[in-house]
Design a protein around this motif. Structure first.
Motif, PDB file in Angstrom:
ATOM      1  N   ALA A 318       0.841  -1.207   0.000  1.00 56.25           N
ATOM      2  CA  ALA A 318       0.000   0.000   0.000  1.00 56.25           C
ATOM      3  C   ALA A 318       0.868   1.246   0.000  1.00 56.25           C
ATOM      4  N   PHE A 319       1.901   1.232   0.821  1.00 53.85           N
ATOM      5  CA  PHE A 319       2.796   2.389   0.891  1.00 53.85           C
ATOM      6  C   PHE A 319       3.462   2.629  -0.471  1.00 53.85           C
ATOM      7  N   ILE A 320       3.998   1.578  -1.054  1.00 58.11           N
ATOM      8  CA  ILE A 320       4.699   1.710  -2.344  1.00 58.11           C
ATOM      9  C   ILE A 320       3.724   2.226  -3.415  1.00 58.11           C
ATOM     10  N   GLY A 321       2.467   1.806  -3.291  1.00 58.63           N
ATOM     11  CA  GLY A 321       1.457   2.209  -4.268  1.00 58.63           C
ATOM     12  C   GLY A 321       1.197   3.705  -4.308  1.00 58.63           C
ATOM     13  N   LEU A 322       1.583   4.425  -3.255  1.00 61.85           N
ATOM     14  CA  LEU A 322       1.409   5.890  -3.261  1.00 61.85           C
ATOM     15  C   LEU A 322       2.225   6.525  -4.387  1.00 61.85           C
ATOM     16  N   PHE A 323       3.327   5.871  -4.738  1.00 61.22           N
ATOM     17  CA  PHE A 323       4.254   6.459  -5.718  1.00 61.22           C
ATOM     18  C   PHE A 323       3.900   6.074  -7.154  1.00 61.22           C
ATOM     19  N   THR A 324       2.885   5.206  -7.283  1.00 58.47           N
ATOM     20  CA  THR A 324       2.436   4.852  -8.628  1.00 58.47           C
ATOM     21  C   THR A 324       0.959   5.194  -8.802  1.00 58.47           C
ATOM     22  N   GLY A 325       0.437   5.959  -7.858  1.00 58.93           N
ATOM     23  CA  GLY A 325      -0.944   6.426  -7.981  1.00 58.93           C
ATOM     24  C   GLY A 325      -1.975   5.323  -7.788  1.00 58.93           C
ATOM     25  N   ASN A 326      -1.646   4.263  -7.044  1.00 57.91           N
ATOM     26  CA  ASN A 326      -2.619   3.174  -6.816  1.00 57.91           C
ATOM     27  C   ASN A 326      -3.774   3.625  -5.935  1.00 57.91           C
ATOM     28  N   ASN A 327      -3.554   4.700  -5.205  1.00 54.05           N
ATOM     29  CA  ASN A 327      -4.618   5.184  -4.314  1.00 54.05           C
ATOM     30  C   ASN A 327      -5.486   6.200  -5.021  1.00 54.05           C
ATOM     31  N   PHE A 328      -6.761   6.120  -4.678  1.00 56.74           N
ATOM     32  CA  PHE A 328      -7.734   7.123  -5.140  1.00 56.74           C
ATOM     33  C   PHE A 328      -8.233   7.738  -3.839  1.00 56.74           C
ATOM     34  N   GLY A 329      -7.862   8.980  -3.569  1.00 54.29           N
ATOM     35  CA  GLY A 329      -8.114   9.545  -2.247  1.00 54.29           C
ATOM     36  C   GLY A 329      -7.135   8.951  -1.248  1.00 54.29           C
ATOM     37  N   LYS A 330      -7.559   8.889   0.004  1.00 52.00           N
ATOM     38  CA  LYS A 330      -6.639   8.476   1.082  1.00 52.00           C
ATOM     39  C   LYS A 330      -6.306   6.988   1.024  1.00 52.00           C
ATOM     40  N   MET A 331      -5.029   6.664   1.085  1.00 56.94           N
ATOM     41  CA  MET A 331      -4.584   5.259   1.154  1.00 56.94           C
ATOM     42  C   MET A 331      -4.554   4.836   2.613  1.00 56.94           C
ATOM     43  N   ILE A 332      -5.305   3.779   2.910  1.00 55.87           N
ATOM     44  CA  ILE A 332      -5.450   3.302   4.288  1.00 55.87           C
ATOM     45  C   ILE A 332      -5.290   1.783   4.283  1.00 55.87           C
ATOM     46  N   VAL A 333      -4.749   1.251   5.368  1.00 57.62           N
ATOM     47  CA  VAL A 333      -4.628  -0.203   5.495  1.00 57.62           C
ATOM     48  C   VAL A 333      -5.523  -0.654   6.648  1.00 57.62           C
ATOM     49  N   LYS A 334      -6.330  -1.676   6.385  1.00 57.60           N
ATOM     50  CA  LYS A 334      -7.187  -2.229   7.447  1.00 57.60           C
ATOM     51  C   LYS A 334      -6.411  -3.357   8.119  1.00 57.60           C
ATOM     52  N   VAL A 335      -6.154  -3.190   9.402  1.00 52.39           N
ATOM     53  CA  VAL A 335      -5.307  -4.169  10.084  1.00 52.39           C
ATOM     54  C   VAL A 335      -6.068  -4.980  11.138  1.00 52.39           C
ATOM     55  N   GLY A 336      -7.313  -4.639  11.387  1.00 45.09           N
ATOM     56  CA  GLY A 336      -8.076  -5.386  12.396  1.00 45.09           C
ATOM     57  C   GLY A 336      -9.555  -5.071  12.252  1.00 45.09           C
ATOM     58  N   ASP A 337     -10.367  -5.744  13.082  1.00 47.25           N
ATOM     59  CA  ASP A 337     -11.824  -5.528  13.006  1.00 47.25           C
ATOM     60  C   ASP A 337     -12.314  -4.802  14.243  1.00 47.25           C
TER      61      ASP A 337
END
Ligand code: NAP
Length: 337
Positions: A318-337
């Motif tokens: 997800a972090f690396i994807g910031l540099f290739t525009g993989n995110n649309f709006g805020k990039m967030i990672v879901k790590v738990g419920d």
């Protein structure tokens, strides 16, 4: 120690150029028992942000560098699962700085209770959090837009840029946004309500395109990207224009110093103000930001996008994807419920 385990992501190598997944390591540690005056928080969401790339370099900056073989940190939203502090109840949602892991112990310092009725909890990492405040302070305090002026925003469909565009519209400005896909451009035009937008990956000449889209010139440029975008803005800035130096993501993975724009002399001849800022220096603006943003959200005047990547193990990707525009709006990672 009890038997409960918590996974965390550590920095294994200092990346050279664009980070790769092998620069990170997934590790498991035991969750320590909760002591007096402590709480245990289970993270639900964590943020990945472009500034974290700078922290992967071992140099002095406004935030200390990440340490090798140690867990990374950053914005996170979690739930209190055990509490020995009166102010925090089990079940409370909190905003903290201990991302990149599933659980953490805290004495409460720096943790902020958040209200899930105001906005979805992950929005405290985006629109009602650090990126939203960055947009608010950067545009209004540094850019100082006036009604009728033209504002140009790069990385316009990102976490910060998308909010800048909409605040500028609320202030009666004409807004041009630049983004890296047709889908992002359509959202900017149809949902965020900008006046014009272009896909910088598809235009032949960004400098000419910005000139074409801003026939009256640019009064405020909100700089997120650097490189040709900055050059294009300088080319078309009006006299006394303001350049808000928020970020320069196109340069964050550079392996050697990147030269400045060749037309920087316009700063003199057009009497421009180029001002950088770091959002953490403007936390005094939080009450005003919450008041304004709360009203805009309640009135449905601000919209936002988010890209949610599932699983702590996918945080590096997800972090690396910031540099290739993989995110649309805020990039967030879901790590738990
Ligand atoms: N000064 C501060 O206190 C502060 C605080 C927060 C953020 N920032 C800065 O604000 C900027 C935006 O941050 P954010 O958190 O909102 O990230 P973001 O815009 O949500 O994500 C980064 C975006 O940058 C674009 N991008 C990546 N590489 C690019 C390149 N080489 N050329 C052009 N665009 C590129 C991508 O969108 P496309 O698909 O459009 O390419 C990507 O989605 C960053 O520069 C960040 O460092 C500064």
């Amino acid at each position: 120690m009890n038997a409960q385990l918590s996974r965390e992501i550590r920095l294994k190598n200092r990346p050279d150029g664009l980070p790769s997944e092998s620069d990170f390591e997934l590790a498991e540690v035991a969750v320590p028992l909760v002591g007096d005056g402590e709480i245990l928080v289970q993270n639900i969401y964590m943020s990945v942000d472009p500034y974290m790339r700078g922290r992967m370099v071992d140099r002095k900056s406004y935030v200390p560098p990440f340490q090798l073989n140690q867990p990374l940190d950053g914005g996170c939203v979690g739930r209190v699962v055990e509490s020995n502090i009166d102010q925090f109840q089990v079940g409370d949602f909190v905003l903290g700085r201990s991302g990149w892991r599933e659980y953490f112990i805290s004495n409460g310092t720096g943790l902020v209770k958040i209200d899930p009725n105001v906005a979805p909890i992950q929005a405290y990492l985006g629109t009602v959090g650090m990126p939203g405040l960055t947009a608010y302070v950067g545009l209004l305090d540094i850019g100082k837009p006036k009604e009728g002026e033209t504002v140009f925003v790069s990385a316009a469909a990102g976490a910060v840029g998308s909010i800048v565009c909409q605040i500028a519209k609320l202030k009666g400005c004409k807004v041009l946004g630049s983004a890296g896909s047709d889908e992002k451009v359509s959202w900017l035009l149809e949902e965020a309500g900008v006046d014009a937008a272009f896909n910088y990956k598809k235009v032949d000449n960004i400098i000419a395109e910005v000139g074409k889209q801003c026939p009256k010139g640019i009064d405020v440029y909100f700089e997120n990207v650097g490189g040709v975008h900055l050059q294009a803005a300088l080319e078309h800035m009006n006299t006394y224009g303001r350049v808000v130096m928020c970020g320069a993501i196109s340069m964050y993975n550079a392996t050697k110093p990147v030269p400045g724009p060749p037309n920087l002399f316009y700063a003199t001849s057009k009497q421009l103000t180029l001002q950088g800022f770091i959002v953490s220096d403007h936390l005094g603006k939080l009450p005003q930001f919450y008041a304004d943003m709360g009203k805009w959200l309640a009135d449905s005047q601000i919209k936002w996008k988010e890209t949610i990547v599932e699983g702590l193990e996918n945080a590096p990707q997800a972090f690396i994807g910031l540099f290739t525009g993989n995110n649309f709006g805020k990039m967030i990672v879901k790590v738990g419920d």
